[in-house]
Design an enzyme around this catalytic site. Structure first.
Site, PDB file in Angstrom:
ATOM      1  CG  LEU A 202      -1.793   1.196   1.485  1.00  0.00           C
ATOM      2  CD1 LEU A 202      -2.806   1.385   0.363  1.00  0.00           C
ATOM      3  CD2 LEU A 202      -2.520   1.046   2.821  1.00  0.00           C
TER       4      LEU A 202
ATOM      5  CE  LYS B 239      -4.226  -4.052  10.423  1.00  0.00           C
ATOM      6  NZ  LYS B 239      -3.546  -2.750  10.351  1.00  0.00           N
TER       7      LYS B 239
ATOM      8  CE1 TYR C  24      -3.102  -7.267   9.222  1.00  0.00           C
ATOM      9  CE2 TYR C  24      -5.012  -8.372   8.278  1.00  0.00           C
ATOM     10  CZ  TYR C  24      -4.140  -7.309   8.297  1.00  0.00           C
ATOM     11  OH  TYR C  24      -4.299  -6.288   7.400  1.00  0.00           O
TER      12      TYR C  24
ATOM     13  CB  ILE D 198      12.009  -1.759   9.309  1.00  0.00           C
ATOM     14  CG1 ILE D 198      12.997  -2.220  10.383  1.00  0.00           C
ATOM     15  CG2 ILE D 198      11.542  -2.924   8.439  1.00  0.00           C
ATOM     16  CD1 ILE D 198      12.382  -3.124  11.434  1.00  0.00           C
TER      17      ILE D 198
ATOM     18  CG  ASP E 117      12.259  -1.038  14.637  1.00  0.00           C
ATOM     19  OD1 ASP E 117      11.018  -1.197  14.560  1.00  0.00           O
ATOM     20  OD2 ASP E 117      13.006  -1.772  15.307  1.00  0.00           O
TER      21      ASP E 117
HETATM   22  N1  SER Z   1      -4.989  -8.557   2.618  1.00  0.00           N
HETATM   23  C1  SER Z   1      -4.875  -8.831   4.018  1.00  0.00           C
HETATM   24  C2  SER Z   1      -4.447 -10.208   4.277  1.00  0.00           C
HETATM   25  O1  SER Z   1      -4.745 -11.057   3.472  1.00  0.00           O
HETATM   26  C3  SER Z   1      -6.196  -8.605   4.691  1.00  0.00           C
HETATM   27  O2  SER Z   1      -6.244  -7.339   5.177  1.00  0.00           O
HETATM   28  O3  SER Z   1      -3.861 -10.452   5.287  1.00  0.00           O
END
Ligand code: SER
Length: 315
Positions: A13, A146, A142, A35, A52
């Site tokens: 991104l 989030k 993850y 980093i 970092d």
């Molecule tokens: N594209 C990301 C992933 O697959 C999802 O936010 O981890």
């Protein structure tokens, strides 16, 4: 001079958002940080520096020294990589966000951007047209990071007035950089295999539907949200955001229309369970109502655009 700082700028991104922000603010006012020192070579059009994000002191010094007023905090461990080292992913994703939010509070920064994801949803979430507000029981580290991050963003906005804004990105597909460790990455890799005239092995089953978005739409959404008047940004956790949904079979068919010899096989791995826990499609009506979001690319337009540009793109 008030500057814009991008953390994790060399990622999928950041590589494109940094260019877009430079187009708006000019290269002297944008600082790309990452980093990885060698990854900074591509930022010859703006300022750049190794950072970092876990080094809170360096982050604070940089913000003060360069008079940073906005931060785009993009550094994160994604879903598939996160499962391999859950505590590392949790620490990096959470601590770094809290460092940035604290800094925004202390230094009274103008605006913070932090990406969330469809990974905040889980197996008990309604799968079709997933609403903005619904059950979220993410089962990846993850997704958990989030979801917790969204709560912290809303908290810092409500308690301390930090103007933090966020989007729940679907799988992002671009051709200008390779993705790093996500479950939706197959939809980037498949184009590289097609133009290399190699067969593609999908790590998700043929009918696995996931929400996806072409990178130009993701950049537009990010800039639209960040430029919206403060009072229009009514959701301070994170906005649902959508453009299209497709399966590995459907993206394959869209490419095969251009490359008739292209072939695919399916070999689902541990990422299948992650994809199965995420929505098929997303209701993003709040983003459309609150700050006028609209997308441009569907699957056919995206495939045509990538297949036109990727073969001549140099990394
Ligand atoms: N594209 C990301 C992933 O697959 C999802 O936010 O981890």
């Amino acid at each position: 001079m008030e500057r814009v700082l991008i953390i994790g700028a060399a990622g999928q991104l950041g590589s494109e958002l940094t260019q877009a922000l430079t187009n708006i603010y000019g290269g002297d006012l944008v600082i790309a940080t990452d980093i990885n020192p060698s990854s900074l070579e591509k930022f010859d059009y703006c300022k750049s520096q190794v950072l970092d994000v876990m080094d809170q002191g360096s982050l604070r010094n940089l913000v003060k020294k360069e008079n940073v007023r906005q931060i785009y905090h993009l550094a994160a461990v994604l879903s598939a990589t996160g499962e391999k080292n859950p505590l590392f992913a949790w620490n990096l994703n959470m601590d770094s966000l809290l460092f940035v939010l604290e800094l925004a509070k202390e230094e009274k920064l103008d605006k913070i951007y932090w990406p969330s994801s469809i990974a905040v949803f889980g197996p008990n979430t309604p799968k079709v047209n997933t609403p903005q507000f619904c059950v979220k029981e993410p089962n990846t580290v993850y997704g958990i990071s989030k979801q917790a991050g969204e709560r912290w963003c809303e908290y810092y906005f409500q308690k301390f007035g930090v103007d933090v804004r966020s989007l729940r990105y679907p799988g992002l597909i671009g051709y200008k950089s390779l993705p790093g460790g996500g479950t939706t990455d197959y939809a980037v890799d498949i184009y590289h295999k097609a133009i290399a005239v190699e067969p593609f092995v999908s790590f998700l089953s043929e009918d696995t539907l996931l929400p996806m978005m072409y990178m130009p739409d993701a950049i537009k959404a990010t800039l639209d949200l960040m430029q919206a008047p403060k009072e229009k940004v009514k959701i301070r956790s994170s906005y649902n955001l959508a453009a299209m949904s497709f399966s590995p079979k459907e993206i394959f068919e869209s490419i095969k229309a251009h490359y008739p010899e292209f072939s695919i096989s399916y070999k689902p791995d541990f990422r299948q369970a992650i994809a199965d826990s995420w929505p098929d499609s997303i209701d993003d009506s709040r983003a459309r109502e609150d700050w006028g979001w609209s997308h441009h690319y569907n699957l056919e337009k995206m495939t045509a655009d990538i297949l036109e540009h990727l073969p001549t793109y140099s990394f």
